[in-house]
Design an enzyme around this catalytic site. Structure first.
Site, PDB file in Angstrom:
ATOM      1  N   THR A 268       1.466   1.810  78.058  1.00  0.00           N
ATOM      2  CA  THR A 268       1.762   3.047  77.906  1.00  0.00           C
ATOM      3  C   THR A 268       1.756   3.488  77.029  1.00  0.00           C
ATOM      4  O   THR A 268       1.307   3.266  75.752  1.00  0.00           O
ATOM      5  CB  THR A 268       2.790   3.284  78.675  1.00  0.00           C
ATOM      6  OG1 THR A 268       4.525   1.949  77.317  1.00  0.00           O
ATOM      7  CG2 THR A 268       3.881   2.542  79.936  1.00  0.00           C
TER       8      THR A 268
ATOM      9  N   ALA B 179       7.243  10.647  80.001  1.00  0.00           N
ATOM     10  CA  ALA B 179       6.269   9.530  79.166  1.00  0.00           C
ATOM     11  C   ALA B 179       6.262   8.283  80.173  1.00  0.00           C
ATOM     12  O   ALA B 179       7.256   8.327  80.501  1.00  0.00           O
ATOM     13  CB  ALA B 179       5.921   9.503  78.250  1.00  0.00           C
TER      14      ALA B 179
ATOM     15  N   VAL C 106      19.562  10.772  74.665  1.00  0.00           N
ATOM     16  CA  VAL C 106      20.642   9.861  75.291  1.00  0.00           C
ATOM     17  C   VAL C 106      21.489   9.166  74.017  1.00  0.00           C
ATOM     18  O   VAL C 106      22.347   8.684  74.518  1.00  0.00           O
ATOM     19  CB  VAL C 106      20.116   8.676  76.234  1.00  0.00           C
ATOM     20  CG1 VAL C 106      19.467   9.448  77.169  1.00  0.00           C
ATOM     21  CG2 VAL C 106      18.615   7.935  75.288  1.00  0.00           C
TER      22      VAL C 106
ATOM     23  N   ARG D 215      13.903  14.548  76.060  1.00  0.00           N
ATOM     24  CA  ARG D 215      13.597  15.236  74.159  1.00  0.00           C
ATOM     25  C   ARG D 215      12.626  15.626  74.580  1.00  0.00           C
ATOM     26  O   ARG D 215      13.465  16.785  74.146  1.00  0.00           O
ATOM     27  CB  ARG D 215      13.548  14.378  73.598  1.00  0.00           C
ATOM     28  CG  ARG D 215      14.889  13.231  73.020  1.00  0.00           C
ATOM     29  CD  ARG D 215      14.524  12.353  71.936  1.00  0.00           C
ATOM     30  NE  ARG D 215      13.642  11.296  72.032  1.00  0.00           N
ATOM     31  CZ  ARG D 215      13.067  10.766  71.046  1.00  0.00           C
ATOM     32  NH1 ARG D 215      13.640  10.532  70.069  1.00  0.00           N
ATOM     33  NH2 ARG D 215      12.135   9.749  71.556  1.00  0.00           N
ATOM     34  N   ARG D 216      10.883  15.580  75.066  1.00  0.00           N
ATOM     35  CA  ARG D 216      10.197  16.180  75.302  1.00  0.00           C
ATOM     36  C   ARG D 216      10.233  17.575  76.221  1.00  0.00           C
ATOM     37  O   ARG D 216       9.540  16.627  77.263  1.00  0.00           O
ATOM     38  CB  ARG D 216       8.836  15.793  75.191  1.00  0.00           C
ATOM     39  CG  ARG D 216       8.880  15.422  73.525  1.00  0.00           C
ATOM     40  CD  ARG D 216       7.755  14.227  73.516  1.00  0.00           C
ATOM     41  NE  ARG D 216       7.750  12.707  73.989  1.00  0.00           N
ATOM     42  CZ  ARG D 216       6.968  12.086  74.192  1.00  0.00           C
ATOM     43  NH1 ARG D 216       5.819  12.518  73.698  1.00  0.00           N
ATOM     44  NH2 ARG D 216       6.567  10.691  75.024  1.00  0.00           N
TER      45      ARG D 216
ATOM     46  N   TYR E  75      14.548  -5.551  68.111  1.00  0.00           N
ATOM     47  CA  TYR E  75      13.810  -4.739  70.387  1.00  0.00           C
ATOM     48  C   TYR E  75      14.773  -5.724  70.923  1.00  0.00           C
ATOM     49  O   TYR E  75      15.198  -5.165  71.629  1.00  0.00           O
ATOM     50  CB  TYR E  75      12.631  -4.281  69.794  1.00  0.00           C
ATOM     51  CG  TYR E  75      12.634  -3.790  71.073  1.00  0.00           C
ATOM     52  CD1 TYR E  75      13.064  -2.701  71.865  1.00  0.00           C
ATOM     53  CD2 TYR E  75      11.859  -5.306  72.439  1.00  0.00           C
ATOM     54  CE1 TYR E  75      12.351  -2.607  72.990  1.00  0.00           C
ATOM     55  CE2 TYR E  75      11.248  -4.726  73.619  1.00  0.00           C
ATOM     56  CZ  TYR E  75      11.080  -2.973  74.043  1.00  0.00           C
ATOM     57  OH  TYR E  75      11.188  -2.688  75.277  1.00  0.00           O
TER      58      TYR E  75
ATOM     59  N   ASN F 169      15.377   4.665  81.496  1.00  0.00           N
ATOM     60  CA  ASN F 169      14.420   4.125  81.606  1.00  0.00           C
ATOM     61  C   ASN F 169      14.354   5.036  80.392  1.00  0.00           C
ATOM     62  O   ASN F 169      13.465   3.669  79.054  1.00  0.00           O
ATOM     63  CB  ASN F 169      13.840   4.827  82.174  1.00  0.00           C
ATOM     64  CG  ASN F 169      11.960   4.321  81.522  1.00  0.00           C
ATOM     65  OD1 ASN F 169      12.021   3.721  82.324  1.00  0.00           O
ATOM     66  ND2 ASN F 169      11.560   5.542  81.000  1.00  0.00           N
TER      67      ASN F 169
ATOM     68  N   GLY G  90      13.924   9.135  80.041  1.00  0.00           N
ATOM     69  CA  GLY G  90      12.549   9.297  79.536  1.00  0.00           C
ATOM     70  C   GLY G  90      11.167   9.129  80.516  1.00  0.00           C
ATOM     71  O   GLY G  90      11.145   8.358  80.883  1.00  0.00           O
TER      72      GLY G  90
ATOM     73  N   LYS H 226      17.696  -5.505  74.395  1.00  0.00           N
ATOM     74  CA  LYS H 226      17.046  -5.802  75.715  1.00  0.00           C
ATOM     75  C   LYS H 226      18.014  -6.818  76.230  1.00  0.00           C
ATOM     76  O   LYS H 226      18.635  -6.942  77.356  1.00  0.00           O
ATOM     77  CB  LYS H 226      15.445  -6.235  76.320  1.00  0.00           C
ATOM     78  CG  LYS H 226      15.233  -4.339  75.326  1.00  0.00           C
ATOM     79  CD  LYS H 226      14.739  -3.586  76.786  1.00  0.00           C
ATOM     80  CE  LYS H 226      14.540  -2.854  75.984  1.00  0.00           C
ATOM     81  NZ  LYS H 226      14.306  -1.067  77.303  1.00  0.00           N
TER      82      LYS H 226
END
Ligand SMILES: NC(=O)c1ccc[n+]([C@@H]2O[C@H](COP(=O)([O-])OP(=O)(O)OC[C@H]3O[C@@H](n4cnc5c(N)ncnc54)[C@H](OP(=O)(O)O)[C@@H]3O)[C@@H](O)[C@H]2O)c1
Length: 265
Positions: free
Chosen positions: A197, A21, A70, A43-44, A162, A96, A18, A166
């Protein structure tokens, strides 16, 4: 190759998932300044390619980028086999890559959002870690640093799945430390509160106005703040294992207790 005490990462290999960004990109910059060799995945591809010249300029002697999702277990296995064959097993792995989607009550949640979060934040982290760790054990050194979250310590309304991912990352950091006893491999997590972010833009699927309001009226953490903590955790001497670091912006004392400027209630 080893780094000197004054430049512990010089010529060390740091792999960041990751890295296109936010916190991952900031970690790439922080380790580039230390003279680390960088292995980056996201991915980008175009984002990674655009980042590379500045990382070389900052001091990274080598930057390898790979387009990787991933969640794709086969792609992770193939990629890490290539890294092993070319001598690029990292000294530091920063797990990350991650995301949140939505903020609905669980009974209104979207299955596709749950799949994406669980597959990325939990299974993606597991894929990369499972495939790399035997190589780290074999080379006799390695440090896994997971990006957890304060969302892995305390739940908040709408955080449900989410939060669960975590909490899972926190459990896996603990579990890995138990399983790796007797090896030199260290496992740490860095668990931030609000960091400004693209995280909220992703959470709200491109709704920039809603994302902006998350950080309104407070000084949020920056990606660079977190990268500096990751760098610090990784730079501890080999006999020191900083297992967990929890960090909030000063204006935030829990995921749901935030002091905002009065005009932003
Ligand atoms: N921002 C916060 O407030 C905050 C707080 C606590 C913890 N965290 C955690 O910090 C980590 C980084 O988040 P961020 O704030 O930097 O968000 P961000 O700016 O949205 O960056 C997320 C990064 O993860 C990558 N990524 C997402 N899904 C991926 C996949 N399937 N495969 C490979 N890479 C993937 C993205 O790259 P591509 O899209 O190019 O693949 C991007 O580089 C996440 O684990 C997040 O949960 C963030």
């Amino acid at each position: 190759m080893t780094g000197s005490p004054s430049r512990p990462f010089a010529n060390r290999i740091v792999l960041i998932t990751g890295a296109s960004a936010g916190i991952g990109e900031a970690c790439a910059r922080a380790f580039a300044r230390e003279g680390a060799r960088l292995v980056l995945a996201a991915r980008r591809r175009e984002r990674l390619e655009a980042l590379t010249p500045s990382l070389l300029e900052l001091g990274a002697p080598e930057v390898i980028s790979h387009t990787l999702d991933v969640r794709d277990r086969g792609a992770v296995i193939d990629w890490i086999a290539q890294l092993a064959a070319s001598g690029h097993i990292p000294d530091v792995l920063v797990n990350n890559a991650g995301l949140s989607r939505g903020l609905s009550p669980l009974h209104e949640g979207e299955f596709r959002d749950w799949d994406e979060m669980i597959d990325t934040n939990v299974k993606g982290l597991l894929h990369v870690t499972r495939v790399l760790l035997p190589h780290m054990i074999e080379q006799g050194r390695g440090h896994v640093i997971n990006l957890g979250s304060t969302a892995g310590h305390i739940v908040y309304p709408g955080g449900n799945v989410y939060n669960a991912t975590k909490f899972a990352v926190r459990a896996l950091t603990e579990a890995l430390n138990l399983d790796l006893v007797g090896t030199p491999i260290r496992v740490s997590s860095v668990d931030p509160g609000l960091v400004e972010t693209e995280f909220s833009i992703v959470r709200f699927r491109g709704d920039e106005e809603r994302a902006r309001r998350v950080y309104e009226g407070l000084e949020a953490l920056t990606a660079a703040d977190i990268a500096e903590i990751v760098r610090y955790v990784a730079s501890a001497p080999p006999h020191v294992n900083i297992v967990q670091t929890v960090v909030y912006p000063t204006a935030q004392r829990s995921p749901w207790l935030i002091a905002r400027e009065p005009e932003h209630p």
